[in-house]
Motif scaffolding. Structure first.
Motif, short mmCIF file in Angstrom:
data_model
loop_
_atom_site.label_atom_id
_atom_site.label_comp_id
_atom_site.label_asym_id
_atom_site.label_seq_id
_atom_site.Cartn_x
_atom_site.Cartn_y
_atom_site.Cartn_z
N MET A 37 0.75 -1.18 -0.02
CA MET A 37 0.10 0.03 -0.05
C MET A 37 0.90 1.12 0.05
O MET A 37 0.53 2.43 -0.62
N LYS A 38 1.91 1.12 0.73
CA LYS A 38 2.74 2.46 0.62
C LYS A 38 3.81 2.49 -0.77
O LYS A 38 3.91 3.61 -1.21
N ILE A 39 3.87 1.50 -1.32
CA ILE A 39 4.68 1.54 -2.56
C ILE A 39 4.10 0.89 -3.47
O ILE A 39 4.00 -0.31 -3.84
N LYS A 40 3.19 1.72 -4.33
CA LYS A 40 2.30 1.21 -5.35
C LYS A 40 3.13 1.25 -6.87
O LYS A 40 2.73 0.80 -7.80
N THR A 41 3.98 2.39 -7.19
CA THR A 41 4.51 2.78 -8.31
C THR A 41 5.98 2.59 -8.12
O THR A 41 6.54 2.96 -7.03
N LEU A 42 6.67 2.78 -9.34
CA LEU A 42 8.29 2.94 -9.34
C LEU A 42 8.46 4.29 -8.84
O LEU A 42 9.63 4.39 -8.21
N HIS A 43 7.79 5.37 -9.09
CA HIS A 43 7.95 6.49 -8.44
C HIS A 43 8.17 6.25 -6.95
O HIS A 43 8.96 7.06 -6.19
N ASP A 44 7.01 5.59 -6.43
CA ASP A 44 6.98 5.58 -4.82
C ASP A 44 8.26 4.78 -4.63
O ASP A 44 8.89 5.04 -3.49
N ALA A 45 8.66 3.86 -5.30
CA ALA A 45 9.97 3.02 -4.91
C ALA A 45 11.09 3.92 -4.94
O ALA A 45 12.05 3.82 -4.18
N LEU A 94 20.72 14.31 -1.40
CA LEU A 94 19.36 13.44 -1.37
C LEU A 94 18.45 14.51 -0.89
O LEU A 94 17.15 14.33 -1.36
N GLU A 95 18.62 15.36 -0.17
CA GLU A 95 17.46 16.38 0.43
C GLU A 95 16.91 17.13 -0.92
O GLU A 95 15.58 17.42 -0.92
N LYS A 96 17.65 17.52 -1.72
CA LYS A 96 17.42 18.25 -2.88
C LYS A 96 16.57 17.40 -3.90
O LYS A 96 15.79 17.70 -4.28
N ASP A 102 8.78 16.47 -4.29
CA ASP A 102 7.67 16.91 -3.26
C ASP A 102 7.61 15.86 -2.12
O ASP A 102 6.48 15.29 -2.02
N ALA A 103 8.94 15.19 -2.11
CA ALA A 103 8.59 14.12 -0.85
C ALA A 103 9.45 14.51 0.59
O ALA A 103 10.44 15.53 0.42
N ILE A 167 16.96 14.37 -10.97
CA ILE A 167 17.39 13.33 -9.71
C ILE A 167 18.51 12.48 -10.03
O ILE A 167 19.62 12.45 -9.08
N VAL A 168 18.86 12.25 -11.18
CA VAL A 168 20.00 11.24 -11.55
C VAL A 168 21.16 12.18 -11.23
O VAL A 168 21.90 11.87 -10.75
N SER A 169 21.10 13.71 -11.57
CA SER A 169 22.11 14.56 -11.53
C SER A 169 22.65 14.66 -10.02
O SER A 169 23.56 15.04 -9.91
N PHE A 170 21.51 14.31 -9.23
CA PHE A 170 21.72 14.66 -7.71
C PHE A 170 22.61 13.40 -6.98
O PHE A 170 23.19 13.64 -6.09
N LEU A 171 22.42 12.46 -7.81
CA LEU A 171 23.07 11.36 -7.17
C LEU A 171 24.46 10.82 -7.79
O LEU A 171 25.06 11.38 -8.91
#
Length: 184
Positions: A37-45, A94-96, A102-103, A167-171
């Motif tokens: 229920m918490k992780i339904k999509t790849l975005h959630d993952a 990671l914070e950025k 928006d998480a 997001i990729v650029s932050f990692l």
């Protein structure tokens, strides 16, 4: 259920495309309903993975000074101090990334890092000679690095699959270099 959700009838797992497209319903998963229920999509993952990494890196910022202090060789102490500065930078990135999605940075505490840190504490308390203790501290540090490599690699892959280039650029991108350093 969409017949394309599963790669073939013998494979109980959905295809990546089905997950990305959101065609894999939570009810089709046989795992814990709470986790599903918490992780339904790849975005959630992706968000979950970033929160896990944030927790891991935050815990590591508290553990690295202790490892540096327990090291007997100046070069090892300096390596831990340098890693601490890098880790602080990872926390900021990671914070950025989470803000971009928006998480919240708040998620479950990373149990894997908690366990690795506990193992490290035990190593620091051993009645061992300096060289042996340093070798064991390095062993724990390698385990931590492997965990980070796996986590960041997973997060980068999820972000790429979702087209989240920002997001990729932050990692971190030097995972292969870090792995080579560990092996040397």
């Amino acid at each position: 259920m969409d017949s394309n959700v599963f790669a073939n009838s013998l494979n109980p797992y959905p295809s990546f495309r089905a997950i990305i497209d959101g065609r894999y319903p939570a009810s089709a998963h046989s795992g814990s309903d709470r986790a599903v229920m918490k992780i339904k999509t790849l975005h959630d993952a992706l968000v979950h993975e970033l929160q896990d990494l944030h927790s891991a890196e935050t815990q590591l910022t508290r553990a690295l000074p202790k490892m540096a202090k327990a090291s007997s060789h100046e070069e090892l102490t300096e390596a831990f101090e340098e890693h601490l500065q890098q880790t602080k930078g990872h926390v900021e990135r990671l914070e950025k990334a989470l803000k971009q999605l928006d998480a919240s940075t708040r998620g479950e505490k990373c149990k894997a890092m908690e366990g690795l840190i506990e193992e490290g504490k035990g190593t620091l308390e051993l009645d061992a000679g300096d060289e042996v203790r340093d070798a064991l501290i390095i062993s724990v540090a390698q385990k931590v690095e492997h965990y980070e490599i796996a986590g960041y690699g997973t997060a980068r892959t999820f972000a790429k699959l979702l087209g989240e280039d920002k997001i990729v650029s932050f990692l971190p991108t030097r995972l292969r270099k870090r792995l080579r350093l560990i092996r040397s």
